[in-house]
Enzyme design. Structure first.
Site, PDB file in Angstrom:
ATOM      1  CG  ASP A 100      -2.238   0.641   1.012  1.00 46.22           C
ATOM      2  OD1 ASP A 100      -2.260   1.686   0.361  1.00 46.22           O
ATOM      3  OD2 ASP A 100      -3.251   0.088   1.478  1.00 46.22           O
ATOM      4  CG  ASP A 195      -4.465   5.885   0.814  1.00 45.33           C
ATOM      5  OD1 ASP A 195      -5.468   5.175   0.998  1.00 45.33           O
ATOM      6  OD2 ASP A 195      -4.274   6.958   1.410  1.00 45.33           O
ATOM      7  CD  GLU A 246      -8.640   4.721  -1.289  1.00 43.21           C
ATOM      8  OE1 GLU A 246      -9.541   4.456  -0.485  1.00 43.21           O
ATOM      9  OE2 GLU A 246      -7.558   5.255  -0.956  1.00 43.21           O
ATOM     10  CG  HIS A 319      -8.712  -0.656   4.878  1.00 43.93           C
ATOM     11  ND1 HIS A 319      -8.546  -0.820   3.514  1.00 43.93           N
ATOM     12  CD2 HIS A 319      -8.282   0.603   5.146  1.00 43.93           C
ATOM     13  CE1 HIS A 319      -8.033   0.276   2.995  1.00 43.93           C
ATOM     14  NE2 HIS A 319      -7.869   1.153   3.960  1.00 43.93           N
ATOM     15  CG  ASP A 320     -11.021   2.909   4.453  1.00 40.71           C
ATOM     16  OD1 ASP A 320     -10.640   2.870   5.631  1.00 40.71           O
ATOM     17  OD2 ASP A 320     -10.336   3.402   3.533  1.00 40.71           O
TER      18      ASP A 320
END
Length: 547
Positions: A100, A195, A246, A319-320
């Site tokens: 990430d 990200d 993302e 995870h969000d």
């Protein structure tokens, strides 16, 4: 235009949130050694890539997305040797590791920021400073500008105030970032998840936003494609890397450029429009059912809009986001059926499927009942903000139980032992109370489990070209219960039927599919009478024929 089939288009990616995955050392948080010890389990699922959320050194104000040293492993996760061991063991099992990359911002504890607080330092221009703030708002609540006493100026932070935005206009900063990415690439990392990468380019006039929170001036900004093309040339080109960006509040047109088949920028993109269908009037923090027709419409628009031009990263969970079986399924009576239905619906689409840890066993939201159960900075900030606005605590908690990021962050449920086998120590966040029924050990042992359904779907993608290259067409745009779509190539035809609700309904097969084979279903049989198929609660069937 037919996309060329390569391994990453036929592979599935498994996302690991290491903090909540496994701790063989008996720590409150998961570790890299914990990931390594579970590689055989992951390999048995059939996935090709492991995406690790950030394991860099960090104060952990945002669970690692506030990086203080891009070249160091956070001690809570282990050592660089532990990471090297993970890479080596993953390679033995033909699993590729993805890192990430968090480069829209870094921690205010990073040495760049510590030095950059001095206006005379060359690192000062690594960040975005103003003498006076604008009215931009942080995505975590409150102003997006904070005053620094040493610098005597305000710095921009689109997220937490300890996450200072980096100034991508500075070529020296960009060079440092590319060198950092090359370091991990040369170690043997075979993919990068970037990200909020579409936020890195800001309108340099930083104007006040008369109608919004500022995102108009930094989302898909003026030089973002230039930067990603430069990154591709400096880091990705000539290397066998899988890259996914993302994208926050992005557009279809931009994503067609980010992940164009020419591969000048990224291999694929995440977008989140389909995960806002339970935001009434655009309000996330309101407990509400999801809009099924809108879900189908958005997913279908992206399928059609990208096909032949660019590539999707398809997903329900990360995870969000809340657990999908609690969000779009039934996490009690029909948990198994709805978890399988949702998996079939997603894995029949065009794009690379992403599976978030625990999704493959049908993990649910924990349904915490007290604010003290939560750890997420966004959730806690939201609660204080809503209380200050006079909203009732029970109303806020109802929304938090449904929408909080912590729904996805409870420990992985391995077995029925203490703390679900995650660790001998009390975990950093409580385990979901249903772990005695929902866990890996039980799922692997049961051939009819959600786990084995996912395993079969992953294998089907490798076997059938239509799942990679088939053109998409929505068949039921207005049906209030059924999402039916087809995928077709010159040689193959696939039909996916999914009932998203607990009431029985029916669907009439197209004539061409009346004698099609069933590739996968989530009930023991298919209730078919000629061309008429009865779909029971949360039933899903994938039909296939050669043309």
């Amino acid at each position: 235009m037919t996309l060329t089939t390569t391994d990453w288009r036929k592979s599935a990616v498994y996302q690991i949130y290491p903090k909540s995955f496994y701790s063989p050392e008996g720590k409150a948080t998961g570790t890299l050694r914990g990931v390594t010890e579970k590689l055989d389990y992951l390999a048995s699922l059939g996935i090709g890539y492991l995406w690790l959320t950030p394991v860099y050194a960090s104060p952990q104000n945002d669970n690692g997305y506030d990086v203080s040293d891009y070249y160091a492993i956070d001690p809570s996760y282990g050592t660089m040797q532990d990471f090297d061991d993970l890479l080596a063991e993953a390679t033995k099992r033909d699993l590729a590791v993805m890192m990430d990359i968090v480069v829209n911002h870094c921690s205010t504890e990073h040495d760049w920021f510590k030095q950059g607080r001095n206006p005379d330092s060359p690192y000062h221009d690594y960040f975005i400073w103003r003498d006076e703030p604008t009215n931009w708002q942080s995505k975590f609540g409150g102003p997006a500008w904070s005053f620094d006493e040493v610098a005597g100026k305000y710095y921009l932070h689109l997220f937490d105030q300890t996450q200072a935005d980096l100034n991508w206009e500075n070529p020296r900063l960009r060079e440092d970032i590319y060198q950092m990415m090359q370091f991990w690439r040369d170690k043997g990392v075979r993919g990068f998840r970037l990200d909020v990468i579409n936020l890195i380019s800001k309108d340099q006039s930083f104007p006040n936003d008369p109608t919004g929170d500022g995102r108009t001036f930094y989302t898909d900004g003026p030089r973002v494609h230039d930067y990603l093309q430069e990154m591709n040339q400096r880091v990705f080109e000539g290397h066998d890397l899988m890259t996914v960006g993302e994208m926050s509040s992005t557009t279809l047109n931009h994503c067609r450029q980010y992940s164009h088949v020419s591969e000048e920028e990224l291999k694929m993109t995440f977008n989140f429009h389909h995960l806002k269908v339970d935001y009434p009037d655009g309000q996330k923090w309101t407990a509400a059912p999801f809009d099924f027709l809108e879900l189908k419409r958005i997913m279908s628009d992206w399928q059609v809009g990208m096909q032949g031009k660019a590539w999707n990263a398809i997903f329900w969970c990360n995870h969000d986001q809340p657990r999908v079986v609690s969000r779009f399924g039934d996490d009690t009576v029909y948990r198994v059926e709805s978890a399988k239905m949702l998996a079939t619906t997603l894995h029949g689409l065009q794009g690379t499927p992403y599976i978030y840890q625990g999704e493959e066993i049908g993990m649910t939201n924990p349904d915490f009942t007290d604010l003290t159960d939560y750890r997420d900075v966004e959730t806690l900030n939201l609660y204080e903000e809503k209380i200050a606005q006079g909203e009732a605590p029970e109303q806020i908690l109802a929304a938090i139980r449904q929408k909080s990021r912590d729904n996805a962050r409870t420990p992985m449920q391995w077995d029925t032992t203490l703390h679900a086998g995650f660790s001998e120590a009390t975990p950093w966040i409580d385990v979901a109370p249903n772990y005695t029924d929902i866990n890996v050990k039980a799922a692997v042992a049961n051939p009819d489990s959600v786990f084995h359904h996912y395993k079969k779907l992953i294998q089907l993608r490798k076997q059938y070209d239509v799942l990679t290259n088939g053109m998409y067409r929505l068949l039921t745009p207005d049906d209030l219960s059924i999402w039916a779509y087809e995928r077709t190539t010159e040689d193959e035809q696939l039909l996916v039927l999914s009932n998203f609700y607990s009431s029985e309904t029916t669907f009439t097969l197209p004539e061409t599919m009346s004698d099609a084979d069933v590739l996968i279903q989530n009930y023991p049989d298919v209730a078919q009478d000629g061309r008429n198929v009865t779909l029971r609660p949360y039933e899903s069937v994938m039909f296939y024929r050669t043309t």
